[in-house]
Every structure is written in structure tokens, then in C-alpha cells.
Scaffold this motif. Structure first.
Motif: not given
Length: 492
Positions: A422-437
Motif C-alpha cells: 500500500n505504501e509503495r502504491q501510494e508512492r507510485i501514484v504520487s510520482e505519477a501525479k508529479k510526472l503528469e504535472k
């Protein structure tokens, strides 16, 4: 106080809780390890020494002024202009001397004005003011009803309290330590009058002093609790920030002998946290102490239920530290300082209230100095936990008892794995949102650059020019062309 952390828990020798002067009363870190009585004696000694040094300095300044005056008198000329200048200088010097001497023995008016401005700027809202007025009126009525039972001694108590409150209203510019000294002297004088002049029994004297403290401190609370002239608020914020940073500390790290899996124990822990938080809502030092005492008794009951035996002092302190970390009481340092300064000293020197309060002070001191060694951790793990890079596992595999079945162990491991995923998934989602931005920002940046270039260098489209005619074609529209060349034949 020397706090030591061992594998069996946090240990404090009971002798270290007592006054370091050896009088037998409880000491306090706020009083540098002394009890209230010994601290006041040391404070008076230091104060008398400071006053003596100030008088000596004032006398030396006066002698220097007199010597300067005598020297000027002997070298004075007969010219009136020179004499007038000398008189003016003499007057200025005398004024400076008086002002300098006064500074040693009077509070700064500038500090008083600044304090008044701060109090005016931080004036409470009308609703809070009305609530305080209602509580003050209620306490005043209860105090009058109480002293009527003492007849003449009660009249004397009421007179002394009114005189003290009137005196303190004219001493708002004093430092909080000096106001505390005035309150402690008042407690001592009233108790002595009741015992020596009115021959009141000790148990009634103690009850009367509790009511006196309640009456005067309810009225003085808004002036002496966390005043702007101290750094109490700064210490409160530092302690709260420290406790938040230690949110990852587990009961096992502190060797807390309490099992919150037992419903009754869990209820005791919640009640203890509620009591320590409720302390901030009280206005009287004795009521704040009562909250600490109730919290401590809930802790002892929780330990007793868990261990099926009476709790010891070595069990109590780690659990109190855990309760403070879990509850993060508001304005903790301000409340401790308020109790230290304005509580009836007899309550802090002896009895269970004094014992529990001293342990709370030790718990706060331990939290402020807590390090890797205190929790039996490596410095690397401690730094990672403090930085938030990781958190300790709730339950290690080697912490299971031998009777636990394999299914439970596997379930705990699976839960731990799910938590990590779950922590890893949250980290990936956070990085994906950052990349999108970042991509959106990059697209917007390129678009803006193109628009700027087009605006700076606009594109101009010119009309199509007429095509040139071929040389051999017939050009009837242009008569200015020369005639074609004629071939000529030469006979040789």
C-alpha cells in the motif's frame, strides 16, 4: 535528574525525585532539583546578593560623581559663562545618576508598556470574557460561603485576599518570577496567621488554603498563565513538535507493561489521556494537579490489570511517558510552569500530588532528550524513524509467543506485506501525479515560448509577382525591344 534507559525499562531512582538539598521533600526540574522551600531560600540568597551588588555599584557611581564635582569645583574659573556650563553639566550628571540608580530597583516602564500593548492586542473575545466572568462570580460566591463557616478567621482571610488582589493589580509590570514570589509569600503568611493568631487546626488550615488558592488564582489566571513576557509559548510549541515527531514510538520500545488488547486496560488508557488533556481547561493550580493525579491512578490501574499485581514506580514512569506521547497535551510546558509558580507549595513538596507532578516533569524532560539509546535502537534506525523514511513494524516475527499458531503468524506477515504494498502504491501514484504535472507544465511552457516568438517575429505573406515572359515568345505588348538580328553572309 539522571534518567537511564535499560532493556527492562526506563528507571528513575526514587531518591532522585527528592530535593537535592536532602530535606526530604520532592524536588522539581523547574527549581533546579530543589523543593519549593529550598528553592525560595536559594532564590532569596541570590536576590540579596544581587541587591547588595547593585547598592555597591550605586555607591561607587555616587563617589565618582562627587569626585568629579570636587575636581571641577577646584578648577572652576571666574567667568560666568564657564560657571553656567558647569552648573548645567552638574545637573545633567545628577539626573543621570538618579536614573541609573532607579534602574536597579524599579521595573522598566517600557517593558510594562510593551506588555500592556501585547495584552491589549491579544484581548479575549467577548464570549470568552463572559464565560470567565461567570466562573469568577461563581468562585467568589463559593469562597464567601466557605469563609462564613470560619467566622472571625474567615473575615481576616477575606480581608487579606482582597488586599493581595488589590496589591497585585498594581504589580502587573513585575516579572512572572516576582509575581510568583508574591503569591508564595502570601500563601505562607495566611497559613501562619491561621495557625499562630487564630489557632486553626492543621486540617482546616489546609482546606482554607485550598479555597484561598482557588479564589485568588481564578482572578489572576488571565494575567499570569503563559504571559507574553516569558518564553512559555515557545516551549509549548517545541514540545508539541517534538511529540509529533515521536509518533512512531511503540509501547515495546519504552517497555510499557500495559496491554491495550484488554478492553478494560484500553479504557483506562483512554481515561488517562483524557485527564492529562483536560488539565489545560482548568484555571486553578490545584485542579490541574488533580487531573495529573487522576491520570496517574488510571495508569496504575491499567498496569495492575495487565500484570495481575500492584504496579511499581519503574512500571509507572514509562507508561506515563507513553501516555504523554500518545495524548500530546496542549500547552504542556505552560501548565507545568503555572503549577510550579502559583500552586500552594505544600502540595508540591509532599503527598501523592507532589509525587505524580514530579514524575510528569521527569517524563517531559525524558521526551525532550529522548535518543536512540533511550529506546534501545541503533542511531541509523532512529534517524530513519525521525525523518519519516520508514516506521517500525507493529509486530516482529520473533515477538510471537510459542503458542501462537502458524496461521496467525502468516496472517500478520501478510498484513505487513499488504501495508508495504500500500505504501509503495501510494508512492507510485504520487510520482505519477508529479510526472503528469511536469508534462502539463512542459507543454504549457513550449506553447508560451512559441507564442512569444510569433509575437516577436510576425509572419508576413507577400503577393505573388508576375512571371517573366520567355525570350523566344511573341511579345506584342512591349515595342521597345530591339529587332532580331539578321544573318549576314560574307563572300570570301
Amino acid at each position: 535528574m539522571n534518567l537511564k534507559s535499560e532493556r527492562r525499562g526506563i528507571h528513575v531512582d526514587q531518591s532522585e525525585l527528592l530535593c537535592k538539598k536532602g530535606c526530604g521533600y520532592y524536588g522539581n526540574p523547574a527549581w533546579q532539583g530543589f523543593c519549593s522551600k529550598c528553592w525560595r531560600e536559594e532564590y532569596h540568597k541570590a536576590r540579596q546578593k544581587q541587591i547588595q551588588e547593585d547598592w555597591e555599584l550605586a555607591e561607587r557611581l555616587q563617589r565618582e560623581e562627587e569626585e568629579a564635582y570636587a575636581s571641577s569645583q577646584s578648577s572652576q574659573g571666574a567667568q560666568s559663562l564657564t560657571f553656567s556650563k558647569f552648573e548645567e553639566k552638574k545637573t545633567n550628571e545628577k539626573t543621570r545618576k538618579v536614573t541609573t540608580v532607579k534602574k536597579f530597583f524599579t521595573a522598566s516602564s517600557r517593558a510594562g508598556a510593551k506588555k500592556a500593548e501585547l495584552q491589549e492586542a491579544k484581548a479575549p473575545s467577548p464570549a470568552i470574557h463572559r464565560q470567565a466572568s461567570i466562573e469568577t462570580d461563581r468562585v467568589s460566591k463559593e469562597f464567601i460561603d466557605f469563609i462564613r463557616t470560619y467566622q472571625k478567621p474567615g473575615q481576616d482571610i477575606y480581608k487579606q485576599c482582597k488586599l493581595f488582589l488589590d496589591t497585585m493589580s498594581h504589580k502587573r509590570d513585575l516579572s512572572i518570577e516576582e509575581q510568583s514570589e508574591c503569591a508564595q509569600d502570601f500563601y505562607q503568611n495566611v497559613a501562619d496567621r491561621l495557625q499562630t493568631r487564630w489557632k486553626v487546626p492543621p486540617e482546616k488550615v489546609e482546606k482554607a488554603m485550598d479555597e484561598v488558592e482557588k479564589y485568588i488564582m481564578t482572578r489572576q489566571y488571565k494575567y499570569v498563565f503563559c504571559p507574553e513576557t516569558t518564553d512559555d509559548e515557545k516551549k509549548d510549541l517545541a514540545v508539541q513538535k517534538r511529540i509529533r515527531a515521536l509518533h512512531w514510538v511503540t509501547p515495546q520500545m519504552l517497555c510499557v507493561p500495559v496491554s491495550e488488547e484488554i478492553p478494560e486496560v484500553s479504557d483506562m488508557v483512554v481515561k488517562a489521556i483524557t485527564d492529562i488533556i483536560e488539565m489545560d481547561s482548568k484555571r486553578v493550580p490545584r485542579d490541574k494537579l488533580a487531573c495529573i493525579t487522576k491520570c496517574s491512578k488510571h495508569i496504575f490501574n491499567a498496569i495492575k490489570i495487565t500484570k495481575n499485581e500492584p504496579a511499581s514506580a519503574d512500571d509507572f514512569l514509562p507508561t506515563l511517558i507513553y501516555i504523554v506521547l500518545k495524548g500530546n497535551p496542549p500547552r504542556l510546558q505552560s501548565n507545568i510552569q503555572y503549577i510550579t509558580r502559583f500552586c500552594n507549595p505544600s502540595r508540591l513538596m509532599t503527598g501523592e500530588d507532589g509525587y505524580y507532578f514530579t514524575n510528569l516533569c521527569c517524563a517531559v524532560a525524558f521526551i525532550e532528550k529522548l535518543d536512540a539509546q533511550s529506546l534501545n535502537l541503533s542511531q541509523e534506525d532512529f534517524d530513519r524513524f525521525m525523518s519519516g523514511q520508514t516506521s517500525p513494524k507493529k509486530q516482529e516475527s520473533d515477538s510471537f509467543s510459542p503458542d501462537v499458531c502458524l496461521g496467525v503468524k502468516q496472517m500478520c506477515k501478510s498484513l505487513d506485506l499488504l501495508s508495504q504494498l500500500n505504501e509503495r502504491q501510494e508512492r507510485i501514484v504520487s510520482e505519477a501525479k508529479k510526472l503528469e504535472k511536469d508534462l502539463i507544465d512542459w507543454t504549457d511552457g513550449i506553447t508560451k515560448e512559441v507564442e512569444d516568438i510569433v509575437e516577436k517575429y510576425p509572419l508576413e505573406i507577400k503577393a505573388k509577382s508576375q512571371a517573366l515572359a520567355a525570350i523566344d515568345s511573341e511579345n506584342v505588348e512591349n515595342d521597345k525591344l530591339p529587332p532580331p538580328l539578321q544573318p549576314q553572309v560574307y563572300a570570301g
